[in-house]
Enzyme design. Structure first.
Site, PDB file in Angstrom:
ATOM      1  CB  THR A 120      31.661  -8.380   6.689  1.00  0.00           C
ATOM      2  OG1 THR A 120      31.577  -9.765   6.455  1.00  0.00           O
ATOM      3  CG2 THR A 120      32.203  -7.901   5.221  1.00  0.00           C
ATOM      4  CG  ASP A 121      32.924 -13.338   8.320  1.00  0.00           C
ATOM      5  OD1 ASP A 121      31.936 -12.828   7.639  1.00  0.00           O
ATOM      6  OD2 ASP A 121      32.575 -14.305   9.031  1.00  0.00           O
ATOM      7  CD  GLU A 122      29.235 -11.668   3.772  1.00  0.00           C
ATOM      8  OE1 GLU A 122      29.055 -11.211   2.497  1.00  0.00           O
ATOM      9  OE2 GLU A 122      28.268 -11.769   4.420  1.00  0.00           O
ATOM     10  CE1 TYR A 147      28.148  -5.424   3.031  1.00  0.00           C
ATOM     11  CE2 TYR A 147      28.274  -7.808   3.368  1.00  0.00           C
ATOM     12  CZ  TYR A 147      28.568  -6.770   3.814  1.00  0.00           C
ATOM     13  OH  TYR A 147      28.939  -6.472   5.270  1.00  0.00           O
ATOM     14  CE  LYS A 151      31.781  -3.485   5.379  1.00  0.00           C
ATOM     15  NZ  LYS A 151      31.619  -2.103   5.970  1.00  0.00           N
TER      16      LYS A 151
HETATM   17  P1  NAD Z   1      22.088  -2.118   8.735  1.00  0.00           P
HETATM   18  O1  NAD Z   1      21.799  -2.357   7.170  1.00  0.00           O
HETATM   19  O2  NAD Z   1      21.296  -2.719   9.582  1.00  0.00           O
HETATM   20  O3  NAD Z   1      22.364  -0.713   9.031  1.00  0.00           O
HETATM   21  C1  NAD Z   1      23.192   0.371   8.119  1.00  0.00           C
HETATM   22  C2  NAD Z   1      22.932   1.557   8.711  1.00  0.00           C
HETATM   23  O4  NAD Z   1      23.643   2.429   7.866  1.00  0.00           O
HETATM   24  C3  NAD Z   1      21.378   1.921   8.454  1.00  0.00           C
HETATM   25  O5  NAD Z   1      20.916   2.549   9.373  1.00  0.00           O
HETATM   26  C4  NAD Z   1      21.660   2.952   7.041  1.00  0.00           C
HETATM   27  O6  NAD Z   1      20.497   3.710   7.109  1.00  0.00           O
HETATM   28  C5  NAD Z   1      22.975   3.589   7.374  1.00  0.00           C
HETATM   29  N1  NAD Z   1      23.640   4.019   6.011  1.00  0.00           N
HETATM   30  C6  NAD Z   1      23.347   3.325   4.673  1.00  0.00           C
HETATM   31  N2  NAD Z   1      24.023   4.212   3.743  1.00  0.00           N
HETATM   32  C7  NAD Z   1      24.150   5.278   4.401  1.00  0.00           C
HETATM   33  C8  NAD Z   1      25.008   6.370   4.014  1.00  0.00           C
HETATM   34  N3  NAD Z   1      25.356   6.451   2.611  1.00  0.00           N
HETATM   35  N4  NAD Z   1      25.023   7.621   5.046  1.00  0.00           N
HETATM   36  C9  NAD Z   1      24.883   7.336   6.287  1.00  0.00           C
HETATM   37  N5  NAD Z   1      24.226   6.191   6.726  1.00  0.00           N
HETATM   38  C10 NAD Z   1      24.081   5.043   5.759  1.00  0.00           C
HETATM   39  O7  NAD Z   1      23.772  -2.880   8.540  1.00  0.00           O
HETATM   40  P2  NAD Z   1      24.428  -3.466   9.908  1.00  0.00           P
HETATM   41  O8  NAD Z   1      24.138  -5.048  10.144  1.00  0.00           O
HETATM   42  O9  NAD Z   1      24.206  -3.026  11.217  1.00  0.00           O
HETATM   43  O10 NAD Z   1      25.918  -3.610   9.577  1.00  0.00           O
HETATM   44  C11 NAD Z   1      26.822  -2.606  10.287  1.00  0.00           C
HETATM   45  C12 NAD Z   1      28.128  -2.628   9.826  1.00  0.00           C
HETATM   46  O11 NAD Z   1      28.568  -4.052  10.212  1.00  0.00           O
HETATM   47  C13 NAD Z   1      28.432  -2.574   8.249  1.00  0.00           C
HETATM   48  O12 NAD Z   1      29.567  -1.971   7.796  1.00  0.00           O
HETATM   49  C14 NAD Z   1      28.726  -4.090   7.790  1.00  0.00           C
HETATM   50  O13 NAD Z   1      29.369  -4.112   6.763  1.00  0.00           O
HETATM   51  C15 NAD Z   1      29.166  -4.688   9.087  1.00  0.00           C
HETATM   52  N6  NAD Z   1      28.993  -5.798   9.281  1.00  0.00           N
HETATM   53  C16 NAD Z   1      27.808  -6.540   9.571  1.00  0.00           C
HETATM   54  C17 NAD Z   1      27.570  -7.762   9.924  1.00  0.00           C
HETATM   55  C18 NAD Z   1      26.036  -8.455  10.242  1.00  0.00           C
HETATM   56  O14 NAD Z   1      26.013  -9.712  10.443  1.00  0.00           O
HETATM   57  N7  NAD Z   1      25.203  -7.823  10.184  1.00  0.00           N
HETATM   58  C19 NAD Z   1      28.687  -8.704  10.297  1.00  0.00           C
HETATM   59  C20 NAD Z   1      30.036  -8.021  10.275  1.00  0.00           C
HETATM   60  C21 NAD Z   1      30.151  -6.727   9.686  1.00  0.00           C
HETATM   61  O1  TDX Z   2      15.691 -16.075   3.481  1.00  0.00           O
HETATM   62  C1  TDX Z   2      16.954 -16.282   3.759  1.00  0.00           C
HETATM   63  N1  TDX Z   2      17.350 -17.731   3.614  1.00  0.00           N
HETATM   64  C2  TDX Z   2      18.630 -18.256   3.599  1.00  0.00           C
HETATM   65  O2  TDX Z   2      18.866 -19.384   3.476  1.00  0.00           O
HETATM   66  C3  TDX Z   2      17.943 -15.543   3.885  1.00  0.00           C
HETATM   67  C4  TDX Z   2      17.785 -13.832   4.082  1.00  0.00           C
HETATM   68  C5  TDX Z   2      19.316 -15.820   3.906  1.00  0.00           C
HETATM   69  N2  TDX Z   2      19.468 -17.341   3.593  1.00  0.00           N
HETATM   70  C6  TDX Z   2      21.043 -17.446   4.017  1.00  0.00           C
HETATM   71  C7  TDX Z   2      21.929 -16.888   3.114  1.00  0.00           C
HETATM   72  C8  TDX Z   2      23.368 -17.308   4.023  1.00  0.00           C
HETATM   73  O3  TDX Z   2      23.796 -18.497   3.755  1.00  0.00           O
HETATM   74  O4  TDX Z   2      21.326 -17.479   5.420  1.00  0.00           O
HETATM   75  C9  TDX Z   2      22.645 -17.118   5.683  1.00  0.00           C
HETATM   76  C10 TDX Z   2      22.686 -15.738   6.406  1.00  0.00           C
HETATM   77  O5  TDX Z   2      22.124 -14.639   5.208  1.00  0.00           O
HETATM   78  P1  TDX Z   2      22.263 -13.197   5.507  1.00  0.00           P
HETATM   79  O6  TDX Z   2      21.516 -12.854   7.075  1.00  0.00           O
HETATM   80  O7  TDX Z   2      21.640 -12.653   4.566  1.00  0.00           O
HETATM   81  O8  TDX Z   2      23.778 -12.992   5.968  1.00  0.00           O
HETATM   82  P2  TDX Z   2      25.188 -13.140   4.885  1.00  0.00           P
HETATM   83  O9  TDX Z   2      24.656 -12.951   3.563  1.00  0.00           O
HETATM   84  O10 TDX Z   2      25.857 -14.399   5.572  1.00  0.00           O
HETATM   85  O11 TDX Z   2      25.732 -11.620   5.349  1.00  0.00           O
HETATM   86  C11 TDX Z   2      25.530 -11.279   6.658  1.00  0.00           C
HETATM   87  O12 TDX Z   2      26.735 -11.525   7.501  1.00  0.00           O
HETATM   88  C12 TDX Z   2      28.196 -10.678   7.128  1.00  0.00           C
HETATM   89  C13 TDX Z   2      25.292  -9.794   6.725  1.00  0.00           C
HETATM   90  O13 TDX Z   2      24.278  -9.504   5.975  1.00  0.00           O
HETATM   91  C14 TDX Z   2      26.545  -8.957   6.147  1.00  0.00           C
HETATM   92  O14 TDX Z   2      26.088  -7.601   6.577  1.00  0.00           O
HETATM   93  C15 TDX Z   2      27.654  -9.413   7.147  1.00  0.00           C
HETATM   94  O15 TDX Z   2      28.895  -8.596   6.299  1.00  0.00           O
END
Ligand code: NAD
Ligand code: TDX
Length: 334
Positions: A120-122, A147, A151
């Site tokens: 992630t960019d975080e 988190y 990462k």
């Molecule tokens: P998500 O939470 O929707 O899915 C995560 C999945 O991993 C789930 O199916 C969960 O059951 C599985 N999991 C959790 N712990 C586990 C374990 N110990 N063993 C096996 N499986 C396990 O997450 P996502 O949003 O799909 O994110 C996927 C990846 O992308 C993560 O590595 C996250 O850091 C990265 N990422 C997410 C975003 C975003 O915006 N969502 C952005 C950048 C990077």
């Molecule tokens: O109810 C809400 N209200 C609100 O204002 C929620 C759930 C979030 N927010 C804000 C917090 C953040 O500024 O919205 C923005 C996005 O929130 P999230 O969806 O929780 O994402 P963020 O914390 O930015 O992280 C996401 O992007 C990077 C993913 O959850 C991560 O897994 C990924 O690495």
């Protein structure tokens, strides 16, 4: 090609599996997923005859060893992914994101397997609203939350395993994804399903925080690009120039769904809330030739809202539980 996809029943991993099955007949996929609260096995139902799904933990060394031995490529999506959960209980984040990644790295080291690490960019921390800078591959790590720090730690493990043990790994750090099958705890699905349920969207703090939105299919196409053309040991940032503040996103959702743009609540801010993320994906674009297809955020958002409207069966069973959890700490402030 035999591909082990960890976290393949979660949001991004499942979209990766569905798209790969659709577009890549040469790929045979095994999913390893612990089926935590974040997984929805129904997401993979349409490909049940084409994909092997193993329920298990990426930190289970014996299980992982056997699966990696049978794979040509590991794409590691599995993680605890939600910042708010990491603030209420970080333990699973340390276990899955750090110990889980370590376990996979040891297995790919033993078996000489190609590995791609999803991050992630975080990991770079946040930027000020008026800072013209964007994150690049050389931005120093400075994570803020449990988190993002786990990462960041997992990324550093990968880099060390490349340098010390010659593991054939690439890494990608992507910005905020949106699209179908995202859990309703996350920002966009939460607000869309609130409005569809007759509740008001909930904006943390003033809502001026900026996220750099990318459609999940663009992320996953970039992952395949890096797997196929990336240089071993290198990191690629994935982003689609989608910087938008949260307040604007909520207003767009309300407008698209036919409600007044100001029909939302301000609620308690997230502790340590990162202000702004912004990705410079020049390297991925110029060196590997990737570019995003979803360049119109409004159109992508509209399609995503349609998906949630048409797939209430997918999200309705978990919606109330998510809102009850938020209600423990969240207070309306304005
Ligand atoms: P998500 O939470 O929707 O899915 C995560 C999945 O991993 C789930 O199916 C969960 O059951 C599985 N999991 C959790 N712990 C586990 C374990 N110990 N063993 C096996 N499986 C396990 O997450 P996502 O949003 O799909 O994110 C996927 C990846 O992308 C993560 O590595 C996250 O850091 C990265 N990422 C997410 C975003 C975003 O915006 N969502 C952005 C950048 C990077
Ligand atoms: O109810 C809400 N209200 C609100 O204002 C929620 C759930 C979030 N927010 C804000 C917090 C953040 O500024 O919205 C923005 C996005 O929130 P999230 O969806 O929780 O994402 P963020 O914390 O930015 O992280 C996401 O992007 C990077 C993913 O959850 C991560 O897994 C990924 O690495």
């Amino acid at each position: 090609m035999r591909v082990l996809v960890t976290g393949g029943a979660g949001f991004i991993g499942a979209n990766f599996v569905l798209r790969s099955v659709d577009q890549r007949p040469d790929v045979r996929i095994t999913v390893l997923d612990k089926m935590t609260y974040a997984a929805n096995p129904d997401t993979l139902a349409s490909v049940a005859d084409r994909v092997r799904v193993i329920t298990g933990d990426v930190a289970d060394a014996d299980l992982v060893d056997g699966l990696v031995a049978d794979a040509d490529l590991v794409v590691h999506f599995a993680a605890e992914s939600h910042n708010d959960n990491s603030l209420s209980d970080p333990s699973a984040f340390v276990q899955t994101n750090l110990v889980g990644t370590y376990t996979l790295l040891e297995a790919v080291r033993r078996h000489g397997t190609r590995y791609h690490h999803i991050s992630t960019d975080e990991v770079y921390g946040d930027l000020e609203l008026d800072d013209p800078a964007r994150f690049t591959e050389s931005t120093p790590y400075n994570p803020s939350s449990p988190y993002s720090s786990t990462k960041a730690g997992s990324d550093l493990l990968v880099r060390a395993w490349v340098r010390s043990f010659g593991v054939a790994a690439t890494l990608s750090n992507c910005s905020n994804n949106y699209g179908p099958y995202q859990h309703v705890e996350k920002f966009i699905p939460r607000q869309v399903t609130n409005v569809l349920s007759g509740a008001r969207p909930k904006l943390y703090g003033a809502g001026t925080n900026v996220r750099d939105w990318i459609h999940v299919d663009d992320h996953n196409d970039a992952v395949w690009t890096i797997v196929e053309r990336g240089e071993i040991g290198q990191t690629y940032l994935i982003g689609a120039d989608g910087e938008t503040d949260n307040k604007t996103v909520v207003e767009k959702i309300l407008t698209i769904l036919g409600h007044p743009a100001d029909a939302y609540d301000h609620v308690t801010d997230r502790p340590g809330h990162d202000m702004r993320y912004a990705i410079d994906s020049t390297r991925l674009r110029t060196e590997l030739g990737w570019s995003p297809r979803y360049t119109d955020f409004d159109a992508g958002l509209r399609a995503t809202i349609e998906w949630y409207r048409d797939n209430e069966d997918w999200w309705r069973p978990v919606k109330d539980g998510v809102e009850r959890k938020y209600a423990v700490t969240e207070r309306v402030t304005g």
